[in-house]
Design a protein around this motif. Structure first.
Motif, mmCIF file in Angstrom:
data_model
loop_
_atom_site.group_PDB
_atom_site.id
_atom_site.type_symbol
_atom_site.label_atom_id
_atom_site.label_comp_id
_atom_site.label_asym_id
_atom_site.label_seq_id
_atom_site.Cartn_x
_atom_site.Cartn_y
_atom_site.Cartn_z
ATOM 1 N N SER A 53 0.745 -1.258 -0.157
ATOM 2 C CA SER A 53 -0.064 -0.172 0.141
ATOM 3 C C SER A 53 0.892 1.243 0.180
ATOM 4 O O SER A 53 0.264 2.198 -0.040
ATOM 5 N N CYS A 54 2.032 1.085 0.328
ATOM 6 C CA CYS A 54 2.778 2.276 0.546
ATOM 7 C C CYS A 54 3.175 2.995 -1.004
ATOM 8 O O CYS A 54 3.237 2.381 -2.138
ATOM 9 N N ARG A 55 3.769 4.213 -1.026
ATOM 10 C CA ARG A 55 4.190 4.897 -2.307
ATOM 11 C C ARG A 55 5.567 4.239 -2.774
ATOM 12 O O ARG A 55 6.173 3.811 -1.973
ATOM 13 N N LYS A 56 5.882 4.483 -4.290
ATOM 14 C CA LYS A 56 7.150 3.976 -4.757
ATOM 15 C C LYS A 56 8.213 4.288 -4.185
ATOM 16 O O LYS A 56 9.255 3.621 -3.666
ATOM 17 N N SER A 57 8.145 5.454 -3.784
ATOM 18 C CA SER A 57 9.622 6.308 -3.001
ATOM 19 C C SER A 57 9.649 5.670 -1.603
ATOM 20 O O SER A 57 10.843 5.416 -1.314
ATOM 21 N N GLN A 58 8.669 5.122 -1.187
ATOM 22 C CA GLN A 58 8.770 4.505 0.200
ATOM 23 C C GLN A 58 9.590 3.037 0.119
ATOM 24 O O GLN A 58 10.244 2.790 0.696
ATOM 25 N N ARG A 59 9.016 2.360 -1.175
ATOM 26 C CA ARG A 59 9.711 1.264 -1.273
ATOM 27 C C ARG A 59 11.007 1.123 -1.896
ATOM 28 O O ARG A 59 11.882 0.455 -1.217
ATOM 29 N N GLU A 60 11.503 2.222 -2.456
ATOM 30 C CA GLU A 60 12.940 2.206 -2.805
ATOM 31 C C GLU A 60 13.772 2.744 -1.391
ATOM 32 O O GLU A 60 14.779 2.316 -1.347
ATOM 33 N N ALA A 61 12.916 3.429 -0.512
ATOM 34 C CA ALA A 61 13.791 3.562 0.700
ATOM 35 C C ALA A 61 13.920 2.267 1.419
ATOM 36 O O ALA A 61 15.025 2.189 2.078
ATOM 37 N N TYR A 62 12.835 1.483 1.300
ATOM 38 C CA TYR A 62 12.895 0.099 2.127
ATOM 39 C C TYR A 62 14.114 -0.678 1.264
ATOM 40 O O TYR A 62 14.972 -1.310 2.194
ATOM 41 N N GLY A 63 14.289 -0.402 0.194
ATOM 42 C CA GLY A 63 15.219 -1.237 -0.876
ATOM 43 C C GLY A 63 16.679 -0.852 -0.110
ATOM 44 O O GLY A 63 17.707 -1.479 0.004
ATOM 45 N N GLU A 64 16.858 0.632 0.111
ATOM 46 C CA GLU A 64 18.192 0.952 0.494
ATOM 47 C C GLU A 64 18.368 0.317 1.952
ATOM 48 O O GLU A 64 19.446 0.213 2.067
ATOM 49 N N VAL A 65 17.371 0.525 2.880
ATOM 50 C CA VAL A 65 17.519 0.164 4.196
ATOM 51 C C VAL A 65 17.891 -1.345 4.138
ATOM 52 O O VAL A 65 18.963 -1.720 4.741
ATOM 53 N N TYR A 66 17.427 -2.283 3.369
ATOM 54 C CA TYR A 66 17.834 -3.713 3.445
ATOM 55 C C TYR A 66 19.304 -3.682 2.790
ATOM 56 O O TYR A 66 19.932 -4.569 3.308
ATOM 57 N N PHE A 67 19.607 -2.971 1.877
ATOM 58 C CA PHE A 67 21.033 -3.166 1.354
ATOM 59 C C PHE A 67 21.999 -2.536 2.260
ATOM 60 O O PHE A 67 23.005 -3.212 2.460
ATOM 61 N N ARG A 68 21.659 -1.311 2.974
ATOM 62 C CA ARG A 68 22.766 -0.961 3.785
ATOM 63 C C ARG A 68 22.852 -1.864 5.229
ATOM 64 O O ARG A 68 23.917 -1.951 5.731
ATOM 65 N N ALA A 69 21.806 -2.746 5.674
ATOM 66 C CA ALA A 69 21.730 -3.661 6.569
ATOM 67 C C ALA A 69 22.419 -4.814 6.155
ATOM 68 O O ALA A 69 23.347 -5.326 6.835
ATOM 69 N N TYR A 111 16.952 -1.608 -5.503
ATOM 70 C CA TYR A 111 17.844 -0.820 -5.132
ATOM 71 C C TYR A 111 19.146 -1.767 -5.185
ATOM 72 O O TYR A 111 20.161 -1.432 -5.474
ATOM 73 N N THR A 112 18.997 -3.160 -4.595
ATOM 74 C CA THR A 112 20.115 -4.250 -4.563
ATOM 75 C C THR A 112 20.611 -4.407 -5.782
ATOM 76 O O THR A 112 21.826 -4.594 -6.218
ATOM 77 N N GLN A 118 29.473 -2.905 -6.432
ATOM 78 C CA GLN A 118 29.889 -3.021 -5.226
ATOM 79 C C GLN A 118 30.091 -4.490 -4.833
ATOM 80 O O GLN A 118 29.688 -5.325 -5.364
ATOM 81 N N ARG A 119 31.434 -4.502 -4.076
ATOM 82 C CA ARG A 119 31.968 -5.702 -3.584
ATOM 83 C C ARG A 119 31.175 -6.711 -3.348
ATOM 84 O O ARG A 119 30.320 -6.487 -2.138
ATOM 85 N N GLY A 120 30.814 -8.204 -3.675
ATOM 86 C CA GLY A 120 30.170 -8.864 -3.019
ATOM 87 C C GLY A 120 28.621 -9.015 -3.130
ATOM 88 O O GLY A 120 28.099 -10.132 -3.229
ATOM 89 N N VAL A 121 28.330 -8.105 -4.154
ATOM 90 C CA VAL A 121 26.730 -7.998 -4.482
ATOM 91 C C VAL A 121 26.412 -9.073 -5.521
ATOM 92 O O VAL A 121 25.381 -9.693 -5.638
ATOM 93 N N ASP A 122 27.192 -9.188 -6.554
ATOM 94 C CA ASP A 122 26.941 -10.190 -7.760
ATOM 95 C C ASP A 122 26.838 -11.558 -7.156
ATOM 96 O O ASP A 122 25.978 -12.201 -7.432
ATOM 97 N N GLN A 123 27.658 -11.848 -6.084
ATOM 98 C CA GLN A 123 27.833 -13.322 -5.779
ATOM 99 C C GLN A 123 26.605 -13.443 -4.849
ATOM 100 O O GLN A 123 26.113 -14.763 -4.788
ATOM 101 N N MET A 124 26.315 -12.473 -3.944
ATOM 102 C CA MET A 124 25.220 -12.591 -3.056
ATOM 103 C C MET A 124 23.627 -12.862 -3.962
ATOM 104 O O MET A 124 22.937 -13.552 -3.971
ATOM 105 N N LEU A 125 23.753 -12.113 -4.931
ATOM 106 C CA LEU A 125 22.568 -11.944 -5.996
ATOM 107 C C LEU A 125 22.501 -13.408 -6.612
ATOM 108 O O LEU A 125 21.539 -14.087 -6.405
#
Length: 232
Positions: A53-69, A111-112, A118-125
């Motif tokens: 139900s949230c806006r696209k901008s909020q979903r993108e923010a969640y994407g950044e949060v998950y990646f930072r975490a 976002y991911t 960035q190092r390690g992202v390819d392997q993780m995906l």
């Protein structure tokens, strides 16, 4: 019992649009994922409840949060974020019953996908998508195949740069064959995604990753077969 009210406040803070709107807020919510292992599942549940139900901008923010975490995590924290959060989003993005829900989940994952340099992202995906994608591209349900095809195109190429060149080439070849197979899919919606995917992959990765002969084969398929596809 004593930490209950504090946990509720943290979860409430994690889904507040006002918090997610500013960079410091997103960093703070990402930090919550490092406080206590069981809290990760609670945070993930809270975020998932907002995604439809949230806006696209909020979903993108969640994407950044998950990646930072993910980037800050190690040990059991990393395992929980990878399998309990990111892979869970991938699974539900493939198996979402509605196109809107599949799109909403992809907006979080995007976002991911954008962080491949960035190092390690390819392997993780590759590691997280492997058990889900290849099987889902071949299932009987055309909606699942379409969702899987869209994610595959957005995450392409799935690779592990640390592996020997022979293994890298084999994995890439398998993905080119998957694209060619999707162009011949029995469902129109899947073929539409495949056409867009082939055009995107050719534009972005020819000639560095996409060999001339493979590109020629895919484009000939587009011109000689799909350009005359009356059903689409």
């Amino acid at each position: 019992e004593g930490v209950g009210p504090l946990k509720r406040l943290l979860l409430h803070c994690a889904i507040r649009p006002l918090v997610l709107r500013c960079p410091e807020g997103r960093k703070l919510v990402a930090y919550f994922f490092s406080l206590h292992v069981p809290l990760i599942a609670d945070l993930h549940r809270a975020v998932k409840s907002q995604i439809p139900s949230c806006r696209k901008s909020q979903r993108e923010a969640y994407g950044e949060v998950y990646f930072r975490a993910w980037r800050a995590a190690s040990g059991v924290y990393l395992e929980k974020i990878e399998e309990g959060c990111l892979q869970d989003l991938m699974f539900h993005a493939v198996h979402a019953s509605s196109t809107m829900m599949a799109t909403a989940l992809r907006q979080v994952l995007d976002y991911t996908h954008q962080q491949k340099r960035q190092r390690g992202v390819d392997q993780m995906l590759l590691r997280l998508y492997e058990p889900i994608l290849w099987r889902s591209l071949k299932v009987a349900n055309p909606h699942v195949r379409r969702n899987a095809a869209t994610l595959f195109v957005e995450a392409f190429p799935l690779q592990d740069p640390t592996k020997p060149m022979v293994e890298l080439d084999t994995l890439l070849q398998m993905q080119f064959e998957a694209l060619a197979s999707l162009l011949r899919d029995s469902a129109v919606a899947v073929r539409v995604v495949a056409v867009q995917g082939v055009c995107r992959v050719t534009a972005l990765y020819f000639p560095e990753l996409l060999p001339l002969q493979t590109a020629r084969g895919l484009l000939l398929q587009l011109v000689h077969e799909l350009a005359h596809d009356a059903s689409a």
